[in-house]
Design a protein around this motif. Sequence first.
Motif, PDB file in Angstrom:
ATOM      1  N   VAL A 192       0.586  21.483  -0.828  1.00  0.00           N
ATOM      2  CA  VAL A 192       1.509  20.837  -1.756  1.00  0.00           C
ATOM      3  C   VAL A 192       1.006  19.436  -2.045  1.00  0.00           C
ATOM      4  CG1 VAL A 192       3.877  20.053  -2.124  1.00  0.00           C
ATOM      5  CG2 VAL A 192       3.443  22.191  -0.893  1.00  0.00           C
ATOM      6  N   GLU A 193       0.988  19.056  -3.317  1.00  0.00           N
ATOM      7  CA  GLU A 193       0.491  17.742  -3.685  1.00  0.00           C
ATOM      8  C   GLU A 193       1.357  16.643  -3.084  1.00  0.00           C
ATOM      9  OE1 GLU A 193       0.205  17.754  -7.986  1.00  0.00           O
ATOM     10  OE2 GLU A 193      -1.962  17.930  -7.807  1.00  0.00           O
ATOM     11  N   ALA A 194       0.708  15.629  -2.491  1.00  0.00           N
ATOM     12  CA  ALA A 194       1.426  14.471  -1.962  1.00  0.00           C
ATOM     13  C   ALA A 194       2.063  13.698  -3.111  1.00  0.00           C
ATOM     14  CB  ALA A 194       0.480  13.575  -1.180  1.00  0.00           C
ATOM     15  N   GLU A 195       3.243  13.175  -2.874  1.00  0.00           N
ATOM     16  CA  GLU A 195       4.005  12.584  -3.964  1.00  0.00           C
ATOM     17  C   GLU A 195       3.529  11.175  -4.344  1.00  0.00           C
ATOM     18  OE1 GLU A 195       8.105  12.644  -2.941  1.00  0.00           O
ATOM     19  OE2 GLU A 195       8.257  14.838  -2.938  1.00  0.00           O
ATOM     20  N   ASN A 196       3.226  10.342  -3.362  1.00  0.00           N
ATOM     21  CA  ASN A 196       3.024   8.923  -3.637  1.00  0.00           C
ATOM     22  C   ASN A 196       1.597   8.438  -3.441  1.00  0.00           C
ATOM     23  OD1 ASN A 196       5.811   8.650  -4.159  1.00  0.00           O
ATOM     24  ND2 ASN A 196       6.219   8.438  -1.966  1.00  0.00           N
ATOM     25  N   GLY A 197       0.663   9.330  -3.119  1.00  0.00           N
ATOM     26  CA  GLY A 197      -0.688   8.883  -2.855  1.00  0.00           C
ATOM     27  C   GLY A 197      -0.763   8.057  -1.585  1.00  0.00           C
ATOM     28  N   THR A 198      -1.861   7.339  -1.394  1.00  0.00           N
ATOM     29  CA  THR A 198      -2.042   6.592  -0.144  1.00  0.00           C
ATOM     30  C   THR A 198      -2.332   5.113  -0.377  1.00  0.00           C
ATOM     31  OG1 THR A 198      -4.387   7.245  -0.142  1.00  0.00           O
ATOM     32  CG2 THR A 198      -2.863   8.596   1.160  1.00  0.00           C
ATOM     33  N   ALA A 199      -2.089   4.593  -1.584  1.00  0.00           N
ATOM     34  CA  ALA A 199      -2.376   3.182  -1.861  1.00  0.00           C
ATOM     35  C   ALA A 199      -1.590   2.277  -0.919  1.00  0.00           C
ATOM     36  CB  ALA A 199      -2.050   2.860  -3.318  1.00  0.00           C
ATOM     37  N   GLN A 200      -0.310   2.531  -0.736  1.00  0.00           N
ATOM     38  CA  GLN A 200       0.512   1.711   0.148  1.00  0.00           C
ATOM     39  C   GLN A 200       0.057   1.847   1.597  1.00  0.00           C
ATOM     40  OE1 GLN A 200       4.692   2.182  -0.567  1.00  0.00           O
ATOM     41  NE2 GLN A 200       5.295   1.111   1.316  1.00  0.00           N
ATOM     42  N   LEU A 201      -0.333   3.045   1.994  1.00  0.00           N
ATOM     43  CA  LEU A 201      -0.809   3.257   3.360  1.00  0.00           C
ATOM     44  C   LEU A 201      -2.100   2.479   3.603  1.00  0.00           C
ATOM     45  CD1 LEU A 201      -0.865   4.619   6.128  1.00  0.00           C
ATOM     46  CD2 LEU A 201      -1.920   6.616   5.040  1.00  0.00           C
ATOM     47  N   HIS A 202      -3.029   2.531   2.658  1.00  0.00           N
ATOM     48  CA  HIS A 202      -4.288   1.805   2.836  1.00  0.00           C
ATOM     49  C   HIS A 202      -4.047   0.306   2.964  1.00  0.00           C
ATOM     50  CE1 HIS A 202      -7.245   4.977   2.541  1.00  0.00           C
ATOM     51  NE2 HIS A 202      -6.632   5.480   1.483  1.00  0.00           N
ATOM     52  N   ALA A 203      -3.121  -0.220   2.154  1.00  0.00           N
ATOM     53  CA  ALA A 203      -2.813  -1.650   2.252  1.00  0.00           C
ATOM     54  C   ALA A 203      -2.297  -1.993   3.638  1.00  0.00           C
ATOM     55  CB  ALA A 203      -1.794  -2.030   1.183  1.00  0.00           C
ATOM     56  N   SER A 204      -1.458  -1.143   4.200  1.00  0.00           N
ATOM     57  CA  SER A 204      -0.919  -1.379   5.539  1.00  0.00           C
ATOM     58  C   SER A 204      -1.996  -1.263   6.609  1.00  0.00           C
ATOM     59  CB  SER A 204       0.221  -0.395   5.819  1.00  0.00           C
ATOM     60  OG  SER A 204       0.733  -0.556   7.127  1.00  0.00           O
ATOM     61  N   LEU A 205      -2.868  -0.269   6.473  1.00  0.00           N
ATOM     62  CA  LEU A 205      -3.947  -0.091   7.446  1.00  0.00           C
ATOM     63  C   LEU A 205      -4.917  -1.278   7.424  1.00  0.00           C
ATOM     64  CD1 LEU A 205      -4.704   3.700   6.836  1.00  0.00           C
ATOM     65  CD2 LEU A 205      -3.679   2.727   8.903  1.00  0.00           C
ATOM     66  N   GLU A 206      -5.183  -1.827   6.236  1.00  0.00           N
ATOM     67  CA  GLU A 206      -6.094  -2.971   6.137  1.00  0.00           C
ATOM     68  C   GLU A 206      -5.529  -4.192   6.857  1.00  0.00           C
ATOM     69  OE1 GLU A 206      -9.082  -3.063   4.888  1.00  0.00           O
ATOM     70  OE2 GLU A 206      -9.175  -1.091   3.952  1.00  0.00           O
ATOM     71  N   GLU A 207      -4.224  -4.316   6.892  1.00  0.00           N
ATOM     72  CA  GLU A 207      -3.590  -5.467   7.539  1.00  0.00           C
ATOM     73  C   GLU A 207      -3.370  -5.252   9.027  1.00  0.00           C
ATOM     74  OE1 GLU A 207       0.032  -6.069   5.463  1.00  0.00           O
ATOM     75  OE2 GLU A 207      -0.921  -6.751   3.586  1.00  0.00           O
ATOM     76  N   SER A 208      -3.451  -4.002   9.493  1.00  0.00           N
ATOM     77  CA  SER A 208      -3.150  -3.699  10.891  1.00  0.00           C
ATOM     78  C   SER A 208      -4.361  -3.949  11.780  1.00  0.00           C
ATOM     79  CB  SER A 208      -2.717  -2.241  11.020  1.00  0.00           C
ATOM     80  OG  SER A 208      -2.614  -1.863  12.381  1.00  0.00           O
ATOM     81  N   PRO A 209      -4.169  -4.601  12.937  1.00  0.00           N
ATOM     82  CA  PRO A 209      -5.290  -4.788  13.870  1.00  0.00           C
ATOM     83  C   PRO A 209      -5.717  -3.484  14.552  1.00  0.00           C
ATOM     84  CG  PRO A 209      -3.248  -5.566  14.849  1.00  0.00           C
ATOM     85  CD  PRO A 209      -2.928  -5.225  13.422  1.00  0.00           C
ATOM     86  N   GLY A 210      -4.900  -2.449  14.398  1.00  0.00           N
ATOM     87  CA  GLY A 210      -5.218  -1.178  15.050  1.00  0.00           C
ATOM     88  C   GLY A 210      -6.211  -0.324  14.288  1.00  0.00           C
ATOM     89  N   TYR A 211      -6.534  -0.713  13.034  1.00  0.00           N
ATOM     90  CA  TYR A 211      -7.393   0.127  12.209  1.00  0.00           C
ATOM     91  C   TYR A 211      -8.422  -0.758  11.496  1.00  0.00           C
ATOM     92  CZ  TYR A 211      -3.699   3.487  13.092  1.00  0.00           C
ATOM     93  OH  TYR A 211      -2.789   4.303  13.716  1.00  0.00           O
TER      94      TYR A 211
END
Length: 588
Positions: free
Chosen positions: A529-548
Amino acid sequence: MKKKPTNADTRSSTARNETVGTPAWVTSNDTDRVGLDPVESGRPEGAPSGVPDLGRDSHIWFVFALVAGVVVSTVYLLTHQYPAYGAGLYLEIATQIRAHDYALPATVPYYTDGIPLAYPPLQFVVVAVLTDLGISGMAVSRYLPALVTVLYLVPYYGIASRLLRTRRQAGVATLIFAITPPVLQWHLSAGGIVRASAFFLALCGVYAGTRLFVDRHWRWTSFGAVCFALTILSHPVYTVFFGVSWLVLYAAFDRSVRGLLSGALVAISGVVMSAPWWWKVASRHGWQVFTRAAGSHSGLAGGVGRLLDQFVYPFDPTIVTIFFVASFVAAGVLVARKQYFLPVWLVVLAYTLGKERFQFVPGAMMIATVLFGVVIPRVSDELSGKLDARQSMAVVATVVIVLGTAIGGFYAGSALGAAHHGSPSLPPFMDDDDREAMQWAEANTGPNATFVVLSDAAEWFPYYTNRSILVGPWGAEWESPEQYYDQLSAFKNGSSCENASCVSKSMASVGATPDYLYVPKGNYTIRGVEAENGTAQLHASLEESPGYVRIYQNEGVVVYRVTSAAFPARETTALDVSKIRRGRLSDR
C-alpha cells in the motif's frame, strides 16, 4: 437388446445435457452439469455454419481465454522492470538449497535472527535449478509467474468443461478467471514463483477430482494422489484448497463408498509420498512449527471476521469491486434457480481459506453461466427486431472478451490506480535506486552488519546484500504467531513513522538495535500500500537526531548509521508495545 449407452456416449459434444441423477442440492434438474441452461440460437442443430451455435461446444472459447492470459502476462512483463511485490525470501531459500548441494538447510539466514526452513521445498528446488542454469533470480521472479499464470488456465478449463453445460461457458469462465485481479495479484507477482506453481498443481488435482467424482473414471485416483503430494510439497494453503474442493465435489456428485475410499487413498498417498520432507522438518523443529504458521494466518475458520473479510469488505469501491459484485450476484441468481453447487463451493472456500483469490475458482464459472443463461436472453429481448439471438450473443461475447482483456491488461500494467484500497495495481517493492543502495550496502558494510529497512524493499534486501534485517514479518510465522504479529506491527509502524523517536520506538518493540537504518525517499509502499505522507518529515527529524548519522544517499534512498543515542536508557513501556502490536501507532 438395445445397447446401454456408455459414459462416452452420454457425453456427446453436441448435446451435453445428459443426466446422472445428482443430489438435489447441486441442481433442481437432475443434470450432471451445473449452472443455467445455455441460450439456444434457434438454428437446427445440424445447420451449416463456420462456428455452429457460435461455438457452443467449440474449444475456440478456450483459445480466447489463452490469448487473454498471454496479453495480461505480456503487459505485465513490459511494464515491470522489477517484479511486483516480493520474492527475496523465496530466492534466498533457493540460494541456500544450492549452497547445501540441494539438501534442505535447517534455517534461512538474514531474515531477523534466521528463520526455520519449514516451507514446502518443491518450488525452491525448481528455482535453485533454474538459477544454477544461469538464469538470474530477478528474471525467474518475473518470467516464471507470467508463464505459469497462463499454464494454469489449462486445468481450470478442464474443470469448467466437466462442470458447466457447454464448452462455450467453460471457455468464457476461463477467460474471466484469466483476467480477474484478485487471482492475478498473488500469482502474476513475484511470489507467483511459489504460489502460481502451487495453484497449477492444485487445479490439476481438482480436475482429477471432477474426473473421479463426476465422470466415475476411477483411474484418475493415481493422478490425483501425485497432484496432492506435489501440492503438499508446494504450499500449505493450496493444499487446503485441494482438499476442500475434493470434499465438496464428493459431497455433490458422488457420495458413494467407492468414492470415499478413492478420496481417502488420494489423501493418504499424498501424505505418504511427501513424508520425507515433513518428517525432516518435524524432527528438526518439532511438530508445533506447522501449527505456529497456521496460527499466524487465522487458521481454517475465521468466524464472523472471516465472513466480513470475504463478503462485505470487497464492496469497498474500487475497479476490482466489479468482479466481486458479479460473482455474488451470479451466486444469488443460481441459488434463486435452485442451482446450489457453485455458490456452496464459493462460500466453503471463502470461509475455510480466507483468501479472495480462491473465490473466483467457482466465481468465474458462475459469472459465465449466468451470462449465457440470463444476460444474453435479456439482451436478445431488448434487441429483438434488430438482432437475432445469435447476433446478440456475438455482441455480448465480444464486449466481455475485449473489455475483460483490457481490464486485465490495465491491471497487470499497474494502470488502474488504487486497485487495492490505496495500492496501485501491482506495485514493485524495489527500483533502480533501491538496487544501487543495496549494492552499496554489500560493498561497504561488514558481513555481520545488521539493518532495519523501512518500506517493502526490506523483503528483497537480504537476498541482494547478504546482510541481515532485524525487523520484518517474512518467515516469522514459523517461529510463533506472536513473533509474526510483533514483527509485522513493528515493520508497518516503523515504515510509516514521521520522526526519529517513532522509528526508535518501533525497533525497540521487537528488541532490534541495528547498525544501519535504510530509509526511502519519495514514493514507496508498505505491505503493498502506498505510504500517505512520504518521508520528508522523517528525514528532517533523523538529520537532527544524534542517534542517526547519514552515510549514504541517492535519489531514492538514504542510509543512516545508528548510534547508541537512538535508544535512550529507558525501556519501551507496556502501553507503547501494546499500541504497536495493535497497529495503532502511526499505522497506515
